[in-house]
Design a protein around this motif. Structure first.
Motif, mmCIF file in Angstrom:
data_model
loop_
_atom_site.group_PDB
_atom_site.id
_atom_site.type_symbol
_atom_site.label_atom_id
_atom_site.label_comp_id
_atom_site.label_asym_id
_atom_site.label_seq_id
_atom_site.Cartn_x
_atom_site.Cartn_y
_atom_site.Cartn_z
ATOM 1 N N ARG A 127 -48.355 23.714 26.229
ATOM 2 C CA ARG A 127 -49.444 23.918 27.391
ATOM 3 C C ARG A 127 -50.519 22.863 27.684
ATOM 4 O O ARG A 127 -50.775 22.470 28.726
ATOM 5 C CB ARG A 127 -50.474 25.223 27.032
ATOM 6 C CG ARG A 127 -51.272 25.836 28.026
ATOM 7 C CD ARG A 127 -52.118 26.577 27.443
ATOM 8 N NE ARG A 127 -53.212 25.691 26.714
ATOM 9 C CZ ARG A 127 -54.135 25.107 27.225
ATOM 10 N NH1 ARG A 127 -54.317 25.140 28.796
ATOM 11 N NH2 ARG A 127 -55.108 24.446 26.819
ATOM 12 N N LYS A 128 -51.034 22.260 26.655
ATOM 13 C CA LYS A 128 -51.811 21.073 26.774
ATOM 14 C C LYS A 128 -51.150 19.800 27.356
ATOM 15 O O LYS A 128 -51.720 19.271 28.287
ATOM 16 C CB LYS A 128 -52.319 20.764 25.227
ATOM 17 C CG LYS A 128 -53.391 19.625 25.380
ATOM 18 C CD LYS A 128 -53.950 19.209 23.837
ATOM 19 C CE LYS A 128 -54.881 18.077 23.905
ATOM 20 N NZ LYS A 128 -55.643 17.647 22.686
ATOM 21 N N HIS A 146 -50.674 20.722 30.967
ATOM 22 C CA HIS A 146 -51.858 20.757 31.987
ATOM 23 C C HIS A 146 -52.472 19.061 32.125
ATOM 24 O O HIS A 146 -52.915 18.819 33.115
ATOM 25 C CB HIS A 146 -52.935 21.459 31.180
ATOM 26 C CG HIS A 146 -52.721 23.211 31.644
ATOM 27 N ND1 HIS A 146 -53.995 23.447 32.321
ATOM 28 C CD2 HIS A 146 -52.008 23.726 31.118
ATOM 29 C CE1 HIS A 146 -53.473 24.842 32.588
ATOM 30 N NE2 HIS A 146 -52.345 24.872 31.891
ATOM 31 N N GLU A 147 -52.393 18.351 30.851
ATOM 32 C CA GLU A 147 -52.882 17.065 31.198
ATOM 33 C C GLU A 147 -51.884 16.199 32.117
ATOM 34 O O GLU A 147 -52.376 15.486 32.838
ATOM 35 C CB GLU A 147 -52.813 16.336 29.676
ATOM 36 C CG GLU A 147 -53.873 17.129 28.741
ATOM 37 C CD GLU A 147 -53.933 16.267 27.398
ATOM 38 O OE1 GLU A 147 -52.862 15.680 27.174
ATOM 39 O OE2 GLU A 147 -55.033 16.894 26.819
ATOM 40 N N LYS A 183 -52.366 17.214 35.706
ATOM 41 C CA LYS A 183 -53.575 16.611 36.288
ATOM 42 C C LYS A 183 -53.667 15.108 36.436
ATOM 43 O O LYS A 183 -54.031 14.531 37.352
ATOM 44 C CB LYS A 183 -54.941 17.132 35.158
ATOM 45 C CG LYS A 183 -56.050 16.454 35.801
ATOM 46 C CD LYS A 183 -57.436 16.831 34.650
ATOM 47 C CE LYS A 183 -58.711 16.742 35.501
ATOM 48 N NZ LYS A 183 -58.869 15.553 35.640
ATOM 49 N N PHE A 209 -45.922 24.668 39.672
ATOM 50 C CA PHE A 209 -47.093 24.642 38.903
ATOM 51 C C PHE A 209 -48.222 25.341 39.453
ATOM 52 O O PHE A 209 -49.450 24.620 39.006
ATOM 53 C CB PHE A 209 -47.300 23.224 38.402
ATOM 54 C CG PHE A 209 -46.126 22.606 37.706
ATOM 55 C CD1 PHE A 209 -45.768 22.986 36.313
ATOM 56 C CD2 PHE A 209 -45.282 21.557 38.263
ATOM 57 C CE1 PHE A 209 -44.558 22.716 35.576
ATOM 58 C CE2 PHE A 209 -44.111 21.000 37.448
ATOM 59 C CZ PHE A 209 -43.861 21.603 36.254
ATOM 60 N N GLU A 225 -49.680 28.115 38.748
ATOM 61 C CA GLU A 225 -50.714 28.758 37.894
ATOM 62 C C GLU A 225 -51.363 27.562 37.156
ATOM 63 O O GLU A 225 -52.673 27.685 36.980
ATOM 64 C CB GLU A 225 -49.905 29.464 36.651
ATOM 65 C CG GLU A 225 -49.909 30.981 36.814
ATOM 66 C CD GLU A 225 -49.346 31.420 35.611
ATOM 67 O OE1 GLU A 225 -49.981 32.433 34.945
ATOM 68 O OE2 GLU A 225 -47.951 31.347 35.593
ATOM 69 N N GLU A 226 -50.874 26.696 36.778
ATOM 70 C CA GLU A 226 -51.492 25.350 36.075
ATOM 71 C C GLU A 226 -52.589 24.774 37.006
ATOM 72 O O GLU A 226 -53.652 24.487 36.711
ATOM 73 C CB GLU A 226 -50.553 24.261 35.557
ATOM 74 C CG GLU A 226 -49.781 24.761 34.511
ATOM 75 C CD GLU A 226 -48.386 25.649 34.859
ATOM 76 O OE1 GLU A 226 -48.169 26.357 33.721
ATOM 77 O OE2 GLU A 226 -48.312 25.960 35.926
ATOM 78 N N LEU A 227 -52.174 24.702 38.334
ATOM 79 C CA LEU A 227 -53.045 24.014 39.269
ATOM 80 C C LEU A 227 -54.150 24.577 39.671
ATOM 81 O O LEU A 227 -55.310 24.290 39.725
ATOM 82 C CB LEU A 227 -52.272 23.570 40.498
ATOM 83 C CG LEU A 227 -51.434 22.489 40.394
ATOM 84 C CD1 LEU A 227 -50.435 22.405 41.668
ATOM 85 C CD2 LEU A 227 -51.934 20.972 40.261
ATOM 86 N N GLU A 271 -55.862 26.591 37.526
ATOM 87 C CA GLU A 271 -56.729 26.603 36.293
ATOM 88 C C GLU A 271 -57.367 24.845 36.157
ATOM 89 O O GLU A 271 -58.506 24.874 36.060
ATOM 90 C CB GLU A 271 -55.925 26.677 35.025
ATOM 91 C CG GLU A 271 -55.514 28.035 34.635
ATOM 92 C CD GLU A 271 -54.733 28.019 33.343
ATOM 93 O OE1 GLU A 271 -55.177 27.256 32.382
ATOM 94 O OE2 GLU A 271 -53.875 29.024 33.233
ATOM 95 N N ILE A 272 -56.549 23.994 36.795
ATOM 96 C CA ILE A 272 -57.315 22.635 36.815
ATOM 97 C C ILE A 272 -58.102 22.483 37.877
ATOM 98 O O ILE A 272 -59.139 21.766 37.789
ATOM 99 C CB ILE A 272 -56.071 21.836 36.749
ATOM 100 C CG1 ILE A 272 -55.265 21.741 35.869
ATOM 101 C CG2 ILE A 272 -56.635 20.269 36.965
ATOM 102 C CD1 ILE A 272 -53.830 21.128 35.637
#
Length: 268
Positions: free
Chosen positions: A74-75, A78-79, A82, A99, A101-103, A105-106
């Motif tokens: 997950r980390k 996300h990294e 980004k 992505f 969902e991830e975007l 959050e970011i």
């Protein structure tokens, strides 16, 4: 699909998460967002195929953290996402549309806009490539070319990772199908808050897109009309020709080397 990759700009942040599938006017949509938001748009196809080889290799590394199996994945995911999308005002097409969902959050203030068209026409445009294309042959043809030599690895990473996770089901063909459209829309409605999710047809032009973004409608600028499919087809045909020419050069070089070695052996 354009032929020049956009470059990130300092101080710019993602305002639009383009969630539409490929072949839904993503190139035109990206150009429109770039104009309205005064910044670069990350169009996956353009960026992937027109950037240094390190770019596609980095995405392969990121995608391999899907499906997410733990906090480390997950980390890293996300990294990585980004890292690749900072400095753009919008993104569209694969891999970013996988992505969402991830975007969110970011970039919590970004709006999710899914470009759409008639689902059956979408599949009719994609089906010949999916059903008749031979990735194994294509990967051999492109093997001598920088960046493009990684296309098969990138494609496989998506199928084995996030794309397969979202759209493939056990017992079904492990490749895009007509059901992918419905599953994509279902996924977006599940993970995106209703007030942040918008569906948009590029054929409707500036007005609805400007209403979504809350910006004035351009008066003297025509809406960009770019053909994703035609541009990609032209690009891949030229790339295949380059690949064949590269292989011809390799075979000639090997032949000359073998002939020279044989003559040298006869002398001694």
């Amino acid at each position: 699909m354009g032929q020049t990759a956009s470059q990130p700009e300092g101080g710019k942040t993602l305002k639009v998460i383009g969630a539409g599938l490929s072949r839904t006017g993503t190139t035109s949509f990206g150009a429109a967002c770039s104009y309205l938001l005064d910044g670069p748009c990350y169009h996956g196809g353009t960026q992937m195929l027109n950037s240094p080889e390190s770019h596609i290799k980095r995405w392969i590394d990121i995608i391999r953290h899907t499906p997410v199996k733990g906090e480390a994945d997950r980390k890293a995911l996300h990294e990585g996402v980004k890292e690749m999308l900072d400095g753009y005002v919008a993104c569209t097409d694969l891999p970013s549309n996988a992505f969402v969902e991830e975007l969110m959050e970011i970039y919590p203030d970004a709006k999710v806009i899914c470009t759409v068209r008639d689902p059956d026409k979408w599949w009719n445009s994609l089906a010949p490539i999916v059903e008749k294309g031979n990735l194994t042959v294509l990967s051999w043809i492109l093997a001598p070319l920088p960046t493009l030599r990684w296309f098969r690895t990138y494609h496989d990473a998506l199928d084995e990772g996030r794309v397969g996770e979202l759209y493939f089901r056990p017992g079904e063909p492990q490749r895009p199908t007509r059901a992918m459209w419905d599953r994509h829309i279902e996924h977006l409605k599940k993970v995106v808050p209703k007030e942040k999710l918008f569906f948009y047809d590029v054929r409707d032009g500036w007005e609805p897109l400007c209403a979504i973004l809350g910006v004035p409608v351009p008066k003297d600028t025509p809406f960009p009309k770019l053909n994703d499919a035609a541009a990609m087809e032209t690009f891949m045909k030229k790339s295949a020709q380059r690949g064949m020419m590269a292989w011809a050069g390799i075979f000639v070089s090997v032949g000359v080397a073998a002939f020279t070695a044989g003559r040298y052996a006869q002398v001694f």
